[in-house]
Design a protein around this motif. Structure first.
Motif, PDB file in Angstrom:
ATOM      1  N   TYR A 154     -11.030 -25.720   9.625  1.00  0.00           N
ATOM      2  CA  TYR A 154     -11.507 -24.331   9.681  1.00  0.00           C
ATOM      3  C   TYR A 154     -10.390 -23.362   9.313  1.00  0.00           C
ATOM      4  CZ  TYR A 154     -13.342 -19.930  11.514  1.00  0.00           C
ATOM      5  OH  TYR A 154     -13.754 -18.630  11.648  1.00  0.00           O
ATOM      6  N   LEU A 155      -9.197 -23.603   9.818  1.00  0.00           N
ATOM      7  CA  LEU A 155      -8.067 -22.723   9.514  1.00  0.00           C
ATOM      8  C   LEU A 155      -7.704 -22.778   8.029  1.00  0.00           C
ATOM      9  CD1 LEU A 155      -5.843 -23.417  12.652  1.00  0.00           C
ATOM     10  CD2 LEU A 155      -7.002 -21.272  12.104  1.00  0.00           C
ATOM     11  N   ARG A 156      -7.799 -23.963   7.426  1.00  0.00           N
ATOM     12  CA  ARG A 156      -7.540 -24.062   5.985  1.00  0.00           C
ATOM     13  C   ARG A 156      -8.587 -23.294   5.193  1.00  0.00           C
ATOM     14  NH1 ARG A 156      -5.912 -29.483   7.172  1.00  0.00           N
ATOM     15  NH2 ARG A 156      -8.036 -30.238   6.792  1.00  0.00           N
ATOM     16  N   HIS A 157      -9.837 -23.419   5.614  1.00  0.00           N
ATOM     17  CA  HIS A 157     -10.914 -22.680   4.943  1.00  0.00           C
ATOM     18  C   HIS A 157     -10.696 -21.178   5.067  1.00  0.00           C
ATOM     19  CE1 HIS A 157     -14.844 -21.585   3.479  1.00  0.00           C
ATOM     20  NE2 HIS A 157     -15.207 -21.075   4.652  1.00  0.00           N
ATOM     21  N   ARG A 158     -10.309 -20.744   6.248  1.00  0.00           N
ATOM     22  CA  ARG A 158     -10.058 -19.318   6.483  1.00  0.00           C
ATOM     23  C   ARG A 158      -8.896 -18.821   5.629  1.00  0.00           C
ATOM     24  NH1 ARG A 158      -8.963 -16.907  12.510  1.00  0.00           N
ATOM     25  NH2 ARG A 158      -6.811 -17.272  11.893  1.00  0.00           N
ATOM     26  N   ALA A 159      -7.842 -19.630   5.530  1.00  0.00           N
ATOM     27  CA  ALA A 159      -6.676 -19.257   4.737  1.00  0.00           C
ATOM     28  C   ALA A 159      -7.020 -19.189   3.247  1.00  0.00           C
ATOM     29  CB  ALA A 159      -5.536 -20.244   4.977  1.00  0.00           C
ATOM     30  N   ASP A 160      -7.874 -20.100   2.784  1.00  0.00           N
ATOM     31  CA  ASP A 160      -8.301 -20.071   1.377  1.00  0.00           C
ATOM     32  C   ASP A 160      -9.078 -18.789   1.083  1.00  0.00           C
ATOM     33  OD1 ASP A 160      -7.129 -22.524   0.914  1.00  0.00           O
ATOM     34  OD2 ASP A 160      -8.996 -23.662   1.148  1.00  0.00           O
ATOM     35  N   LEU A 161      -9.974 -18.420   1.997  1.00  0.00           N
ATOM     36  CA  LEU A 161     -10.750 -17.195   1.803  1.00  0.00           C
ATOM     37  C   LEU A 161      -9.872 -15.953   1.866  1.00  0.00           C
ATOM     38  CD1 LEU A 161     -13.963 -17.920   3.929  1.00  0.00           C
ATOM     39  CD2 LEU A 161     -13.760 -17.882   1.440  1.00  0.00           C
ATOM     40  N   ALA A 162      -8.789 -16.023   2.612  1.00  0.00           N
ATOM     41  CA  ALA A 162      -7.904 -14.857   2.769  1.00  0.00           C
ATOM     42  C   ALA A 162      -7.375 -14.365   1.436  1.00  0.00           C
ATOM     43  CB  ALA A 162      -6.753 -15.211   3.703  1.00  0.00           C
ATOM     44  N   SER A 163      -7.143 -15.270   0.510  1.00  0.00           N
ATOM     45  CA  SER A 163      -6.568 -14.875  -0.782  1.00  0.00           C
ATOM     46  C   SER A 163      -7.552 -14.989  -1.945  1.00  0.00           C
ATOM     47  CB  SER A 163      -5.338 -15.739  -1.089  1.00  0.00           C
ATOM     48  OG  SER A 163      -5.681 -17.120  -1.119  1.00  0.00           O
ATOM     49  N   TYR A 164      -8.741 -15.546  -1.697  1.00  0.00           N
ATOM     50  CA  TYR A 164      -9.672 -15.802  -2.793  1.00  0.00           C
ATOM     51  C   TYR A 164     -10.161 -14.502  -3.435  1.00  0.00           C
ATOM     52  CZ  TYR A 164     -13.676 -17.721  -5.310  1.00  0.00           C
ATOM     53  OH  TYR A 164     -14.573 -18.066  -6.289  1.00  0.00           O
ATOM     54  N   LYS A 165      -9.969 -14.409  -4.753  1.00  0.00           N
ATOM     55  CA  LYS A 165     -10.416 -13.256  -5.548  1.00  0.00           C
ATOM     56  C   LYS A 165      -9.819 -11.933  -5.073  1.00  0.00           C
ATOM     57  CE  LYS A 165     -13.299 -15.516  -8.282  1.00  0.00           C
ATOM     58  NZ  LYS A 165     -13.142 -15.579  -9.758  1.00  0.00           N
ATOM     59  N   SER A 166      -8.679 -11.991  -4.379  1.00  0.00           N
ATOM     60  CA  SER A 166      -8.067 -10.762  -3.859  1.00  0.00           C
ATOM     61  C   SER A 166      -6.998 -10.244  -4.807  1.00  0.00           C
ATOM     62  CB  SER A 166      -7.440 -11.010  -2.484  1.00  0.00           C
ATOM     63  OG  SER A 166      -6.785  -9.850  -2.017  1.00  0.00           O
ATOM     64  N   ASP A 167      -7.037  -8.940  -5.068  1.00  0.00           N
ATOM     65  CA  ASP A 167      -6.009  -8.280  -5.870  1.00  0.00           C
ATOM     66  C   ASP A 167      -5.054  -7.473  -4.998  1.00  0.00           C
ATOM     67  OD1 ASP A 167      -7.015  -9.164  -8.393  1.00  0.00           O
ATOM     68  OD2 ASP A 167      -8.598  -7.646  -8.262  1.00  0.00           O
ATOM     69  N   PHE A 168      -5.192  -7.599  -3.676  1.00  0.00           N
ATOM     70  CA  PHE A 168      -4.346  -6.819  -2.772  1.00  0.00           C
ATOM     71  C   PHE A 168      -3.088  -7.594  -2.400  1.00  0.00           C
ATOM     72  CE2 PHE A 168      -2.984  -5.891   1.582  1.00  0.00           C
ATOM     73  CZ  PHE A 168      -2.634  -4.563   1.428  1.00  0.00           C
ATOM     74  N   HIS A 169      -1.970  -6.893  -2.456  1.00  0.00           N
ATOM     75  CA  HIS A 169      -0.692  -7.447  -2.018  1.00  0.00           C
ATOM     76  C   HIS A 169       0.065  -6.351  -1.284  1.00  0.00           C
ATOM     77  CE1 HIS A 169      -1.275 -11.021  -4.528  1.00  0.00           C
ATOM     78  NE2 HIS A 169      -1.634 -10.196  -5.510  1.00  0.00           N
ATOM     79  N   CYS A 170       0.718  -6.708  -0.190  1.00  0.00           N
ATOM     80  CA  CYS A 170       1.539  -5.724   0.519  1.00  0.00           C
ATOM     81  C   CYS A 170       2.670  -5.253  -0.382  1.00  0.00           C
ATOM     82  CB  CYS A 170       2.119  -6.339   1.795  1.00  0.00           C
ATOM     83  SG  CYS A 170       0.916  -6.553   3.121  1.00  0.00           S
ATOM     84  N   ASP A 171       2.920  -3.957  -0.358  1.00  0.00           N
ATOM     85  CA  ASP A 171       4.024  -3.384  -1.131  1.00  0.00           C
ATOM     86  C   ASP A 171       5.345  -3.957  -0.622  1.00  0.00           C
ATOM     87  OD1 ASP A 171       6.122  -1.507  -2.012  1.00  0.00           O
ATOM     88  OD2 ASP A 171       4.440  -0.267  -2.671  1.00  0.00           O
ATOM     89  N   PRO A 172       6.241  -4.397  -1.513  1.00  0.00           N
ATOM     90  CA  PRO A 172       7.537  -4.933  -1.071  1.00  0.00           C
ATOM     91  C   PRO A 172       8.336  -3.957  -0.221  1.00  0.00           C
ATOM     92  CG  PRO A 172       7.158  -5.431  -3.388  1.00  0.00           C
ATOM     93  CD  PRO A 172       6.070  -4.492  -2.970  1.00  0.00           C
ATOM     94  N   ALA A 173       8.057  -2.659  -0.398  1.00  0.00           N
ATOM     95  CA  ALA A 173       8.780  -1.643   0.375  1.00  0.00           C
ATOM     96  C   ALA A 173       8.147  -1.365   1.728  1.00  0.00           C
ATOM     97  CB  ALA A 173       8.867  -0.346  -0.431  1.00  0.00           C
ATOM     98  N   CYS A 174       7.035  -2.047   2.029  1.00  0.00           N
ATOM     99  CA  CYS A 174       6.341  -1.809   3.294  1.00  0.00           C
ATOM    100  C   CYS A 174       7.235  -2.164   4.474  1.00  0.00           C
ATOM    101  CB  CYS A 174       5.059  -2.638   3.343  1.00  0.00           C
ATOM    102  SG  CYS A 174       4.138  -2.480   4.888  1.00  0.00           S
ATOM    103  N   THR A 175       7.278  -1.285   5.442  1.00  0.00           N
ATOM    104  CA  THR A 175       8.082  -1.514   6.650  1.00  0.00           C
ATOM    105  C   THR A 175       7.264  -2.103   7.786  1.00  0.00           C
ATOM    106  OG1 THR A 175       7.700   0.769   7.387  1.00  0.00           O
ATOM    107  CG2 THR A 175       9.693   0.340   6.059  1.00  0.00           C
ATOM    108  N   ARG A 176       6.056  -2.568   7.481  1.00  0.00           N
ATOM    109  CA  ARG A 176       5.157  -3.234   8.436  1.00  0.00           C
ATOM    110  C   ARG A 176       4.784  -2.346   9.634  1.00  0.00           C
ATOM    111  NH1 ARG A 176       5.369  -5.630   4.180  1.00  0.00           N
ATOM    112  NH2 ARG A 176       6.182  -7.743   3.930  1.00  0.00           N
ATOM    113  N   PRO A 177       4.354  -1.097   9.373  1.00  0.00           N
ATOM    114  CA  PRO A 177       3.980  -0.231  10.503  1.00  0.00           C
ATOM    115  C   PRO A 177       2.799  -0.787  11.296  1.00  0.00           C
ATOM    116  CG  PRO A 177       3.260   0.736   8.429  1.00  0.00           C
ATOM    117  CD  PRO A 177       4.151  -0.420   8.073  1.00  0.00           C
ATOM    118  N   GLY A 178       1.857  -1.455  10.633  1.00  0.00           N
ATOM    119  CA  GLY A 178       0.718  -2.013  11.345  1.00  0.00           C
ATOM    120  C   GLY A 178       1.114  -3.122  12.305  1.00  0.00           C
TER     121      GLY A 178
END
Length: 307
Positions: A24-48
């Protein structure tokens, strides 16, 4: 736990790690990136990850996954990383949802990188793309809380395929959160109504503003969330159905505990019943005279809008 007997890690051969969880965790991890164009900005200071005001709910699946990833027992993983807490769910009244959540700043953040990234909580996977999928991105981008979030400073593309994945992940989170609540509390989602405690909470907050019994004004501006949560942990968390959470966490270190959770997880009839007891028939608790009393109530306006 008797003496100093060490509880084996969830991944040890002695525990026969559940294959269904790993799959289940592998399936969830695969979906996390599938067809995604979003990436955290390298300059992000991780406020969230760091901001204490942004509460991140987690499920039993997340807890089991973190234990598996760190090769620890569940009871060794829980302290210092997770806690029982409250969520406002963007409500502007006195209702809070009881849930497991990450402690903040996130204890898994190491050198501004997530140390459990492959098994990170599903709400972390969903953010911020789910806001685009639900048409809430622009409204959140205008909020002061998110002004330092680089991901809100430019549009996030979301293809139709990715939108379908977001919908699927959101449904997975719904199941995770409902089954987790049932395992921990023997109920679906549990909500607390603090409207009868306004004066006591105002005193706790050290506020000078008097509030009448109707609760005029906007509660979030009267009493900070941290005051509500501290009151909950000190006064309410020791009452049923929340008092046995620690024992339930330790129970997950046993074959029986993991087997029971898996049985609940696979019970589609239970899931259907929990879904039916949604906002229209929610369990709402009130704390009075040292005891919790519950009844099924609607969470929909106007009944629960501005007491």
């Amino acid at each position: 736990m008797e003496g100093s007997k060490k509880i084996p890690a969830i991944s040890s051969q002695a525990m026969n790690p559940p294959q269904w969880l790993a799959e289940y965790l592998r399936h969830r991890a695969d979906l996390a990136s599938y067809k995604s164009d979003f990436h955290c900005d390298p300059a992000c200071t991780r406020p969230g990850c760091k901001n204490r005001d942004l509460q991140i709910p987690v499920s039993i699946i997340d807890l089991l996954g973190a234990a598996l990833h760190r090769d620890q027992s569940v009871s060794a993983t829980f302290p210092g990383t997770y806690t029982l807490g409250l969520l406002s769910n963007e409500r502007e009244d006195w209702i809070r949802t009881v849930t497991l959540r990450l402690k903040k700043p996130c204890p898994f953040l190491e050198n501004d990188r997530c140390s459990i990234y492959p098994v990170r909580p599903l709400p972390c996977i969903l953010f911020p793309e789910y806001l685009v999928n639900e048409g809430k991105f622009e409204a959140h981008a205008r909020q002061d809380h998110f002004k330092d979030y680089l991901c809100f400073q430019r549009p996030i593309p979301l293809s139709p395929e990715r939108a379908q994945v977001m919908t699927q992940l959101k449904a997975m989170w719904r199941r995770e959160s409902l089954i987790s609540s049932f395992f921990l509390f023997n109920h679906g989602c549990c909500h607390l109504d603090f409207s009868n405690l306004i004066q006591e909470l105002s005193h706790e907050a050290g506020g000078q503003r008097e509030t009448d019994s109707a609760g005029e004004g906007e509660p979030m501006r009267i009493i900070p969330h941290r005051v509500l949560e501290r009151f909950f942990l000190q006064q309410i968390a020791g009452c049923q159905p929340f008092a046995e959470v620690s024992e339930k966490i330790h129970y997950l270190d046993t074959r029986e505990g993991q087997g029971e959770f898996r049985h609940l997880w696979q019970d589609d009839r239970l899931m259907k019943k929990l879904r039916q007891c949604g906002d229209d028939r929610a369990w709402v608790f009130r704390f009075a005279q040292g005891k919790l009393k519950a009844q099924r109530r609607s969470l929909s306006p106007p009944e629960y809008k501005y007491y």
